[in-house]
Design a protein around this motif. Structure first.
Motif, PDB file in Angstrom:
ATOM      1  N   ALA A  85       0.863  -1.182   0.000  1.00 19.00           N
ATOM      2  CA  ALA A  85       0.000   0.000   0.000  1.00 19.00           C
ATOM      3  C   ALA A  85       0.898   1.231   0.000  1.00 19.00           C
ATOM      4  N   GLU A  86       0.657   2.128  -0.931  1.00 18.29           N
ATOM      5  CA  GLU A  86       1.447   3.356  -0.973  1.00 18.29           C
ATOM      6  C   GLU A  86       0.511   4.552  -0.979  1.00 18.29           C
ATOM      7  N   ALA A  87       0.964   5.624  -0.347  1.00 21.49           N
ATOM      8  CA  ALA A  87       0.137   6.820  -0.237  1.00 21.49           C
ATOM      9  C   ALA A  87       1.003   8.058  -0.399  1.00 21.49           C
ATOM     10  N   LEU A  88       0.528   8.979  -1.222  1.00 22.36           N
ATOM     11  CA  LEU A  88       1.169  10.284  -1.313  1.00 22.36           C
ATOM     12  C   LEU A  88       0.646  11.148  -0.173  1.00 22.36           C
ATOM     13  N   ILE A  89       1.482  11.328   0.853  1.00 26.83           N
ATOM     14  CA  ILE A  89       1.081  12.173   1.981  1.00 26.83           C
ATOM     15  C   ILE A  89       0.918  13.606   1.484  1.00 26.83           C
ATOM     16  N   THR A  90       1.915  14.076   0.744  1.00 25.24           N
ATOM     17  CA  THR A  90       1.818  15.270  -0.099  1.00 25.24           C
ATOM     18  C   THR A  90       2.506  14.886  -1.398  1.00 25.24           C
ATOM     19  N   TYR A  91       2.552  15.789  -2.347  1.00 24.28           N
ATOM     20  CA  TYR A  91       3.202  15.458  -3.615  1.00 24.28           C
ATOM     21  C   TYR A  91       4.714  15.304  -3.460  1.00 24.28           C
ATOM     22  N   ASP A  92       5.257  15.623  -2.300  1.00 20.20           N
ATOM     23  CA  ASP A  92       6.693  15.496  -2.066  1.00 20.20           C
ATOM     24  C   ASP A  92       7.048  14.334  -1.147  1.00 20.20           C
ATOM     25  N   HIS A  93       6.042  13.624  -0.629  1.00 12.01           N
ATOM     26  CA  HIS A  93       6.321  12.563   0.343  1.00 12.01           C
ATOM     27  C   HIS A  93       5.482  11.332   0.016  1.00 12.01           C
ATOM     28  N   LEU A  94       6.167  10.225  -0.290  1.00 15.88           N
ATOM     29  CA  LEU A  94       5.514   8.962  -0.592  1.00 15.88           C
ATOM     30  C   LEU A  94       5.762   7.981   0.550  1.00 15.88           C
ATOM     31  N   ALA A  95       4.702   7.503   1.186  1.00 16.21           N
ATOM     32  CA  ALA A  95       4.810   6.498   2.240  1.00 16.21           C
ATOM     33  C   ALA A  95       4.300   5.163   1.713  1.00 16.21           C
ATOM     34  N   TYR A  96       4.880   4.074   2.208  1.00 14.41           N
ATOM     35  CA  TYR A  96       4.425   2.765   1.763  1.00 14.41           C
ATOM     36  C   TYR A  96       4.546   1.747   2.887  1.00 14.41           C
ATOM     37  N   LEU A  97       3.741   0.705   2.779  1.00 12.25           N
ATOM     38  CA  LEU A  97       3.777  -0.433   3.695  1.00 12.25           C
ATOM     39  C   LEU A  97       3.646  -1.688   2.842  1.00 12.25           C
ATOM     40  N   SER A  98       4.552  -2.655   3.034  1.00 10.66           N
ATOM     41  CA  SER A  98       4.498  -3.870   2.230  1.00 10.66           C
ATOM     42  C   SER A  98       4.629  -5.104   3.113  1.00 10.66           C
ATOM     43  N   LEU A  99       3.922  -6.140   2.727  1.00  6.07           N
ATOM     44  CA  LEU A  99       4.026  -7.473   3.315  1.00  6.07           C
ATOM     45  C   LEU A  99       4.480  -8.409   2.200  1.00  6.07           C
ATOM     46  N   ALA A 100       5.501  -9.225   2.465  1.00 12.24           N
ATOM     47  CA  ALA A 100       6.053 -10.058   1.400  1.00 12.24           C
ATOM     48  C   ALA A 100       6.390 -11.444   1.919  1.00 12.24           C
ATOM     49  N   ARG A 101       6.276 -12.401   1.026  1.00  9.95           N
ATOM     50  CA  ARG A 101       6.707 -13.775   1.272  1.00  9.95           C
ATOM     51  C   ARG A 101       7.698 -14.138   0.164  1.00  9.95           C
ATOM     52  N   GLY A 102       8.910 -14.543   0.575  1.00 10.49           N
ATOM     53  CA  GLY A 102       9.925 -14.967  -0.372  1.00 10.49           C
ATOM     54  C   GLY A 102      10.400 -16.368  -0.054  1.00 10.49           C
ATOM     55  N   TYR A 103      11.106 -16.974  -1.002  1.00  9.79           N
ATOM     56  CA  TYR A 103      11.526 -18.356  -0.811  1.00  9.79           C
ATOM     57  C   TYR A 103      12.880 -18.610  -1.467  1.00  9.79           C
ATOM     58  N   LYS A 104      13.542 -19.639  -0.975  1.00 11.64           N
ATOM     59  CA  LYS A 104      14.748 -20.174  -1.596  1.00 11.64           C
ATOM     60  C   LYS A 104      14.623 -21.685  -1.603  1.00 11.64           C
ATOM     61  N   ALA A 105      14.884 -22.306  -2.743  1.00 12.80           N
ATOM     62  CA  ALA A 105      14.654 -23.740  -2.894  1.00 12.80           C
ATOM     63  C   ALA A 105      15.573 -24.552  -1.994  1.00 12.80           C
TER      64      ALA A 105
END
Length: 692
Positions: free
Chosen positions: A435-455
């Motif tokens: 999820a990303e949000a432009l707080i103002t046009y000069d500030h971009l905030a984001y929150l991410s949840l991720a799942r990664g793997y290695k065989a």
């Protein structure tokens, strides 16, 4: 910890900046992340990415990837060779390879070609930029990107004819010579050729052989690129990469100095031929087709004098062993994807999409020749097939949600001359929600949840119990929150990220270590621990303080913990490492640079980088020391030419890049503990470019 931080480049840079004037009105050039599906500005992509551009590469006078990695916070590398071959991001990554194949945690891609685990080819001549993507990149790159991805892109062909010649000379009998030429071959075709060679005696004196070049560098890299505009809607690209690395390897001293006693120094060589074919076509206003097919073959020799000494150094105690690993790699990949066009967006024109298929075939054949042992051979055939997709939903101008997933089937088939014949077959799933949000046009905030793997994979050591013959895939779950800002009328850009990674079934390298015939013997295998943890934060900034003064900064803070892990060795005894810091994971890392233009043509740059102490391995307690390095460069540039004086590690600080926690000195009955390989000492030289 506080005192170490006060001595770090962060404190030094803040102090320096506090004495400077207010910013003038300046505009910074946007920097595009080419590893992203849609080639996004680094300030607009909602994840932690560092881009090291050609100007930064030149300012560091860097020849190889390892010399610019300090620009990226919480990134480390492991040597144990003539160059850094393995990389760690946020504390996750491999450190070496001997008998067993390695499934890397950090991918390395050069011009779209998968060179993971083959870091010797990561030279930096005629390179446009180096991108370091931190955090799981499984939805885009799959099993080779559990911790992140390093993407190297060279300069593209140009329509206008241009080129340059480059030369340098420095201490340790170092010199380099190269050139590049680019231009149009027809109205719809362009080409570029770049060739570069670099040689150095290296930083070791072998006093037994009375030689100063047993750890030498001898590298030639050539690259050819073609670009075709088949029609107004279709572009085709073709890249050929040739690397001839013929370096020496004689890095470890019984006395932990830069003077060795080896009577049979080793080799760190790599010859690579690689091709990449890309297609980018606008099918219609609703969809774009992109595809890339690559193929590479690499022949590797990694060898060394295992005893680091000579016959006669300690009669009755000594042993004499030379160990050689000859590998042949073949890799073929195909990546085909569709991206939404202007009229192809979903849900009322609010949602962009990507869907793709990926296939990979990899073979790795090993021949090992070791003194006193029968020749050992093994074969690995790995294959991967994946389907992936991504949706990007725009909710107005200020809010966006991105969801991506990848499903990958990975198989390993392994056999060797000891009669082992085994395989693994896994279906692995990666996902990412942002999820990303432009707080103002000069500030971009984001929150991410991720799942990664290695065989997972197969261990080759014949003495292992059947329960340890194979090891499981590692699954990482991460959360990252960040803020990207452009301030002071775009003269200051900052990127801040905080992250937490939960490592399930963390893959960890173990060893059987014991004495045989008076010498230490090592039997390696990979196992799984219970959950490990990696968390911290990162800060990057680039500030044009005035029209002539720039200050760049990166800072990373990292806490890591090994899950439940007990290591048992006849030689060392029992180690319980539960909760200990993970290997090659310094608690802080930092780099900062001040660049000042004395005139329009003359500039001065002063840099410093710092790194905290860290463990060299998860199976022993040997540590590096914390260090601070200083670099400087003075450059004079005109439209037709540029000359510069450079110096790296100006204080000639000894710092360790690899360490082994055992005794190997027969003169004291193998009782001393710990041996180190040192990084680059004080180097200096002059370099120049002539443009045409």
């Amino acid at each position: 910890m506080t005192s170490r931080l006060l001595r770090s480049p962060l404190a030094l840079a803040v102090f320096a900046a506090s004495t400077l004037s207010h910013a003038d009105e300046v505009a910074l050039t946007p920097v595009t992340v080419e590893a992203d599906f849609r080639q996004t500005d680094v300030q607009q992509i909602p994840e932690a990415v560092t881009v090291v551009g050609s100007d930064d590469i030149s300012a560091r006078s860097a020849e190889h990837l390892e010399q610019v990695l300090s620009f990226a916070p919480n990134v480390n590398y492991s040597s144990g060779a003539s160059r850094g071959r393995f990389y760690q991001i946020r504390g996750i990554g491999e450190r070496s390879q001997f008998i067993d194949p390695v499934n890397p945690s950090v991918g390395l891609v050069i011009d779209g070609i998968d060179m993971t685990g083959l870091g010797g080819a990561a030279t930096l001549f005629d390179i446009k930029q180096v991108e370091v993507l931190r955090g799981p990149q499984g939805t885009r790159f799959g099993a080779n990107a559990l911790a992140g991805m390093i993407n190297i892109r060279s300069n593209n062909p140009t329509k206008e004819t241009e080129g340059y010649l480059s030369a340098r000379a420095g201490n340790y009998d170092s010199y380099g010579l190269g050139g590049a030429v680019s231009g149009s071959l027809s109205d719809t075709a362009q080409g570029r050729i770049a060739v570069h060679g670099y040689q150095s005696d290296g930083y070791i004196d072998n006093t037994f052989l009375d030689r100063d070049d047993t750890n030498n560098i001898d590298e030639i890299v050539a690259r050819g690129k073609l670009a075709f505009q088949v029609s107004d809607d279709t572009d085709i690209g073709l890249t050929y990469l040739y690397a001839d690395i013929d370096n020496g390897y004689d890095a470890f001293s019984l006395d932990n100095t830069r003077e060795t006693l080896s009577d049979d120094p080793g080799t760190d060589a790599q010859e690579t031929h690689a091709l990449a074919l890309s297609l980018d076509t606008q099918l219609n206003s609703a969809a774009v087709l992109q595809s890339e097919i690559t193929s590479s073959r690499s022949d590797i020799e990694y060898s060394y004098d295992e005893d680091w000494s000579y016959v006669g150094i300690a009669p009755g105690w000594e042993y004499s062993v030379f160990d050689q690993y000859l590998r042949e790699y073949e890799r073929n990949t195909a990546d085909i994807r569709l991206l939404s066009g202007t009229d192809g967006r979903l849900f009322g024109n609010s949602t962009d999409w990507v869907v793709g298929l990926y296939a990979m075939q990899r073979s790795e054949d090993l021949t090992r020749n070791k003194t006193g042992k029968a020749q050992y051979q093994s074969e690995l055939d790995a294959a991967s097939f994946a389907a992936y997709g991504e949706l990007s939903l725009n909710l107005g101008e200020m809010l966006r949600f991105i969801a991506g997933t990848r499903v990958e089937n990975w198989t390993n088939e392994f056999s060797d001359s000891n009669g082992l014949d085994d395989k693994t077959d896994e279906t692995l799933v990666a996902a990412k929600l942002t999820a990303e949000a432009l707080i103002t046009y000069d500030h971009l905030a984001y929150l991410s949840l991720a799942r990664g793997y290695k065989a997972g994979g197969v261990n080759s050591e014949p003495a292992l119990d059947s329960a340890l013959r194979t090891f499981d895939a590692e699954i990482n779950h991460s959360i990252e929150v960040g803020l990207k800002s452009s301030m002071l009328e775009n003269s200051l850009k900052t990127r801040i990220a905080a992250f937490y990674i939960d490592r399930k079934d963390q893959q960890i390298k173990n060893s059987f270590t014991y004495m045989e015939d008076g010498a230490p013997q090592f039997k390696d295998y990979i196992g799984n621990t219970k959950n490990g943890k990696n968390y911290g934060f990162e800060l990057e900034s680039d500030w044009d303080i005035t029209e002539r003064l720039n200050w760049a900064l990166s800072y990373g803070y990292l806490i890591t913990e090994i899950g439940e892990y007990t290591y048992e060795s006849e030689y060392y005894g029992v180690f319980v490492q539960d909760g200990r810091q993970q290997a090659h994971a310094p608690q802080y890392s930092a780099a900062t640079a001040l660049t000042y233009g004395l005139t329009d043509a003359l500039s001065v740059r002063l840099e410093t980088e710092a790194k905290d102490e860290y463990y060299f391995s998860d199976s022993h307690d040997l540590k590096s020391e914390a260090y601070v390095l200083w670099h400087a460069r003075v450059a004079y540039a005109q439209p037709a030419y540029e000359v510069a004086l450079y110096g790296r590690n100006l204080t000639d600080r000894d710092y360790e890049v690899r360490g082994f926690g055992f005794g190997n000195d027969p003169r004291d009955g193998y009782s001393s503990y710990g041996h180190y390989q040192y990084g680059e000492p004080l180097t200096y030289g002059v370099e120049g470019k002539f443009y045409f």
